[in-house]
Motif scaffolding. Structure first.
Motif, PDB file in Angstrom:
ATOM      1  N   TRP A  49     -23.422  58.052  -5.790  1.00  0.00           N
ATOM      2  CA  TRP A  49     -23.877  58.416  -7.158  1.00  0.00           C
ATOM      3  C   TRP A  49     -23.130  59.685  -7.503  1.00  0.00           C
ATOM      4  CZ3 TRP A  49     -27.062  58.968  -2.569  1.00  0.00           C
ATOM      5  CH2 TRP A  49     -27.439  60.415  -2.338  1.00  0.00           C
ATOM      6  N   TRP A  50     -21.755  59.670  -7.053  1.00  0.00           N
ATOM      7  CA  TRP A  50     -21.033  60.714  -7.754  1.00  0.00           C
ATOM      8  C   TRP A  50     -20.377  60.455  -8.730  1.00  0.00           C
ATOM      9  CZ3 TRP A  50     -18.765  60.570  -2.042  1.00  0.00           C
ATOM     10  CH2 TRP A  50     -19.720  61.291  -1.109  1.00  0.00           C
ATOM     11  N   THR A  51     -21.271  60.722  -9.915  1.00  0.00           N
ATOM     12  CA  THR A  51     -20.614  60.416 -11.187  1.00  0.00           C
ATOM     13  C   THR A  51     -20.518  61.437 -12.210  1.00  0.00           C
ATOM     14  OG1 THR A  51     -22.716  59.884 -11.850  1.00  0.00           O
ATOM     15  CG2 THR A  51     -21.485  58.116 -11.227  1.00  0.00           C
TER      16      THR A  51
ATOM     17  N   GLY B 204     -17.088  66.891 -11.441  1.00  0.00           N
ATOM     18  CA  GLY B 204     -16.597  67.206 -10.103  1.00  0.00           C
ATOM     19  C   GLY B 204     -16.699  66.014  -8.984  1.00  0.00           C
ATOM     20  N   GLU B 205     -18.098  65.497  -9.053  1.00  0.00           N
ATOM     21  CA  GLU B 205     -18.333  64.390  -7.946  1.00  0.00           C
ATOM     22  C   GLU B 205     -17.340  63.365  -8.321  1.00  0.00           C
ATOM     23  OE1 GLU B 205     -23.200  64.721  -7.657  1.00  0.00           O
ATOM     24  OE2 GLU B 205     -22.509  63.702  -9.241  1.00  0.00           O
ATOM     25  N   ALA B 206     -17.125  62.982  -9.664  1.00  0.00           N
ATOM     26  CA  ALA B 206     -16.310  61.736  -9.848  1.00  0.00           C
ATOM     27  C   ALA B 206     -15.035  62.078  -9.571  1.00  0.00           C
ATOM     28  CB  ALA B 206     -16.275  61.350 -11.285  1.00  0.00           C
TER      29      ALA B 206
ATOM     30  N   GLY C  76     -26.981  59.133 -11.713  1.00  0.00           N
ATOM     31  CA  GLY C  76     -28.057  59.767 -11.564  1.00  0.00           C
ATOM     32  C   GLY C  76     -28.015  60.739 -10.472  1.00  0.00           C
ATOM     33  N   GLY C  77     -28.147  61.999 -10.724  1.00  0.00           N
ATOM     34  CA  GLY C  77     -27.894  63.118  -9.868  1.00  0.00           C
ATOM     35  C   GLY C  77     -29.057  62.998  -8.622  1.00  0.00           C
ATOM     36  N   GLY C  78     -28.662  63.575  -7.435  1.00  0.00           N
ATOM     37  CA  GLY C  78     -29.897  63.374  -6.393  1.00  0.00           C
ATOM     38  C   GLY C  78     -29.936  61.930  -5.788  1.00  0.00           C
ATOM     39  N   GLY C  79     -29.533  60.862  -6.559  1.00  0.00           N
ATOM     40  CA  GLY C  79     -29.465  59.466  -5.715  1.00  0.00           C
ATOM     41  C   GLY C  79     -30.411  58.629  -5.721  1.00  0.00           C
TER      42      GLY C  79
ATOM     43  N   LEU D 178     -25.201  57.673   2.310  1.00  0.00           N
ATOM     44  CA  LEU D 178     -26.542  57.649   2.845  1.00  0.00           C
ATOM     45  C   LEU D 178     -26.808  58.994   3.718  1.00  0.00           C
ATOM     46  CD1 LEU D 178     -27.731  54.580   4.418  1.00  0.00           C
ATOM     47  CD2 LEU D 178     -28.895  55.784   2.855  1.00  0.00           C
ATOM     48  N   LYS D 179     -27.663  59.800   3.751  1.00  0.00           N
ATOM     49  CA  LYS D 179     -27.671  60.954   4.339  1.00  0.00           C
ATOM     50  C   LYS D 179     -28.877  61.330   5.028  1.00  0.00           C
ATOM     51  CE  LYS D 179     -28.307  63.347   0.132  1.00  0.00           C
ATOM     52  NZ  LYS D 179     -28.532  64.667  -0.383  1.00  0.00           N
ATOM     53  N   GLY D 180     -28.880  62.243   6.031  1.00  0.00           N
ATOM     54  CA  GLY D 180     -30.006  63.097   6.554  1.00  0.00           C
ATOM     55  C   GLY D 180     -31.181  61.999   6.926  1.00  0.00           C
TER      56      GLY D 180
ATOM     57  N   LEU E 179     -20.376  69.199   3.654  1.00  0.00           N
ATOM     58  CA  LEU E 179     -21.424  70.156   3.937  1.00  0.00           C
ATOM     59  C   LEU E 179     -21.713  71.185   2.748  1.00  0.00           C
ATOM     60  CD1 LEU E 179     -23.350  70.934   6.138  1.00  0.00           C
ATOM     61  CD2 LEU E 179     -21.736  72.632   7.070  1.00  0.00           C
ATOM     62  N   HIS E 180     -22.829  70.879   2.145  1.00  0.00           N
ATOM     63  CA  HIS E 180     -23.057  71.602   0.952  1.00  0.00           C
ATOM     64  C   HIS E 180     -24.100  72.744   1.667  1.00  0.00           C
ATOM     65  CE1 HIS E 180     -21.067  69.571  -2.297  1.00  0.00           C
ATOM     66  NE2 HIS E 180     -21.557  68.399  -1.956  1.00  0.00           N
ATOM     67  N   ARG E 181     -23.738  73.934   0.991  1.00  0.00           N
ATOM     68  CA  ARG E 181     -24.996  74.924   0.933  1.00  0.00           C
ATOM     69  C   ARG E 181     -25.895  74.965  -0.326  1.00  0.00           C
ATOM     70  NH1 ARG E 181     -24.725  81.549   0.650  1.00  0.00           N
ATOM     71  NH2 ARG E 181     -26.352  82.168   2.058  1.00  0.00           N
TER      72      ARG E 181
ATOM     73  N   TYR F 128     -28.824  73.598   4.463  1.00  0.00           N
ATOM     74  CA  TYR F 128     -27.884  72.539   4.531  1.00  0.00           C
ATOM     75  C   TYR F 128     -28.043  71.298   3.911  1.00  0.00           C
ATOM     76  CZ  TYR F 128     -29.128  70.579   8.794  1.00  0.00           C
ATOM     77  OH  TYR F 128     -30.149  70.155   9.898  1.00  0.00           O
ATOM     78  N   ASN F 129     -27.138  70.754   3.116  1.00  0.00           N
ATOM     79  CA  ASN F 129     -27.333  69.329   2.684  1.00  0.00           C
ATOM     80  C   ASN F 129     -25.906  68.433   3.382  1.00  0.00           C
ATOM     81  OD1 ASN F 129     -27.272  66.850   1.176  1.00  0.00           O
ATOM     82  ND2 ASN F 129     -26.494  67.702  -0.440  1.00  0.00           N
ATOM     83  N   LEU F 130     -25.875  67.461   4.148  1.00  0.00           N
ATOM     84  CA  LEU F 130     -24.621  67.251   4.710  1.00  0.00           C
ATOM     85  C   LEU F 130     -24.633  65.641   4.155  1.00  0.00           C
ATOM     86  CD1 LEU F 130     -22.647  66.938   6.948  1.00  0.00           C
ATOM     87  CD2 LEU F 130     -24.337  65.995   8.428  1.00  0.00           C
TER      88      LEU F 130
HETATM   89  C1  GAL Z   1     -26.982  65.573  -3.569  1.00  0.00           C
HETATM   90  C2  GAL Z   1     -25.589  65.059  -3.016  1.00  0.00           C
HETATM   91  C3  GAL Z   1     -24.663  65.852  -3.453  1.00  0.00           C
HETATM   92  C4  GAL Z   1     -24.663  66.157  -4.943  1.00  0.00           C
HETATM   93  C5  GAL Z   1     -26.005  66.142  -5.763  1.00  0.00           C
HETATM   94  C6  GAL Z   1     -26.218  65.908  -7.159  1.00  0.00           C
HETATM   95  O1  GAL Z   1     -27.899  64.660  -3.314  1.00  0.00           O
HETATM   96  O2  GAL Z   1     -25.772  65.062  -1.652  1.00  0.00           O
HETATM   97  O3  GAL Z   1     -23.394  65.275  -2.954  1.00  0.00           O
HETATM   98  O4  GAL Z   1     -23.616  65.179  -5.735  1.00  0.00           O
HETATM   99  O5  GAL Z   1     -26.762  65.194  -4.998  1.00  0.00           O
HETATM  100  O6  GAL Z   1     -25.803  64.554  -7.225  1.00  0.00           O
END
Ligand code: GAL
Length: 412
Positions: free
Chosen positions: A26-28, A31-33, A57-60, A82-84, A133-135, A288-290
């Protein structure tokens, strides 16, 4: 409608050739794209094909809906963001490729931070490749607006309210934010970490202790959370996180509380007008958000071979450098060179080190790192309805939180 079309396209699927990798993500946003594009180009440079399954769609949430329906239709993509905790839910159902072979050859165990390894490990096996790794506990401020009003950035939530009042009086939106449940959850958990501290955070959102979920500290956090509703933009219903970042960049809003994927939205990298600060009360703490990519099991050897190469590319130090600098995250590799990262990236790495040493590294509940997805959903629903209700009752909501969490956990 958009989701329906995406679903249809996704269900029909695209026939894959041998070295295709279809990647669902969902990196659209801007910066994500660009970050996803770094990956696409690197993969294509190795002579492979890239099939893009980008779901807006942010957050996925929408991406996960599509993934579920594709998997049920026996048509999962080769790779997905897919994460966490959700990784474990998919692994338990037997969908994910075991990556132990690639991990052994690439010495993942030595290269990754221990908490990164354990996040990706299902019953002793690697089931995903970490990419960033996102803070999450960051406060982004528009420095010129602070200067214009001669205000100092808030260091705690009390100061946050005072500063927000001043901006509001001056006719500037204090806090840019939409009403997505996950955006609200990021704000809520930042308050919990800032006012309750790391132990409280873990007892509430990792251990799910009923007396902590319903207790007086939680009630205070809820009250504080609710008090921020008067500082949001008038158009906050439906406002996307990246639109909120634009408000900050344009000087329409003074602050945004959001993970460091925000950096990808700043007009120029290193934008001087926007500063990153720890969310109030969370200096030295790190929620953290990995981000990781999981590979779905394939029936044929050729696809399996392509997946191995894909996993190797994702773990290469070179790719991780380039990708994370665009995405706003830092590499999850313990030996990463951060000298080329911007000051926020370097501050993130420093906070990670400090937090690890002081017991202040916590998994983000809002970003799916801490608890099963159905429990997370129950918390999201409660928070969203409490926040949208002008009369919101903190004591009753805290009680409902404890009750809902035990009810949903019992279903596991
Ligand atoms: C998070 C994702 C991040 C970021 C954010 C906004 O869930 O892990 O990479 O892109 O959503 O879409």
């Amino acid at each position: 409608m958009r989701l329906a079309v995406a679903l249809l396209i996704a269900l029909l699927g695209t026939p894959a050739t041998a070295s295709d990798i279809e990647v669902l993500h969902w990196w659209t946003a801007g910066g994500e794209a660009r970050a996803a594009d770094v990956l696409r180009q690197r993969w294509q440079a190795l002579g492979h094909h890239w099939v893009d399954a980008a779901i807006v769609g942010g957050g996925g949430n929408s991406a996960m809906l599509v993934l579920r329906s594709r998997a049920l239709n026996h048509n999962p993509p080769q790779a997905a963001h897919l994460k966490g905790v959700e990784l474990h839910e998919w692994a338990k159902r037997g969908f994910l490729r075991n990556l132990d072979d690639v991990a052994r050859r690439g010495q993942w165990q030595l290269r990754l931070y221990p908490f990164v390894s354990s996040t990706l490990n299902h019953q002793g096996h690697f089931v995903a490749v970490p990419v960033g790794l996102h803070r999450v506990n960051w406060l982004w401020i528009n420095q010129s607006l602070f200067q214009r009003l001669e205000l100092n950035p808030p260091r705690n939530w009390e100061e946050m309210i005072q500063v927000a009042r001043r901006f509001k009086q001056a006719g500037i939106t204090p806090l840019a934010m939409g009403d997505d449940p996950w955006q609200l959850a990021i704000l809520f958990e930042a308050i919990a970490l800032g006012e309750g501290g790391s132990d409280f955070f873990r007892r509430a959102f990792v251990n799910l202790e009923p007396e902590v979920l319903s207790g007086t500290q939680m009630q205070q956090v809820l009250r504080r959370f609710h008090s921020l509703r008067s500082f949001l933009p008038a158009n906050h219903i439906g406002l996307k996180w990246n639109q909120a970042s634009q408000m900050l960049v344009n000087g329409q809003a003074a602050m945004q509380l959001m993970g460091d994927w925000v950096k990808g939205e700043l007009t120029e990298p290193g934008n001087q007008a926007i500063r990153c600060l720890p969310a109030p009360g969370t200096a030295g703490k790190f929620s953290y958000n990995l981000d990781s990519l999981a590979l779905f099991q394939q029936q044929d050897a050729e696809h399996d071979q392509a997946q191995q190469q894909f996993a190797e590319l994702l773990m290469s130090a070179d790719f991780q450098q380039q990708f994370n600098r665009v995405k706003g995250s830092i590499p999850p590799l313990a030996d990463a060179d951060l000298s080329q990262f911007d000051p926020c990236g370097q501050a993130s790495a420093k906070a990670l080190q400090h937090a690890t040493q002081h017991g202040d590294l916590v998994p983000s509940m809002a970003e799916g790192m801490a608890i099963p997805s159905n429990v997370q959903q129950a918390i999201f629903d409660l928070l969203a309805s409490y926040f949208s209700d002008p009369q919101g009752d903190a004591v009753a909501t805290a009680r409902q939180l404890a009750r809902a969490v035990s009810a949903v956990s019992a279903e596991q």
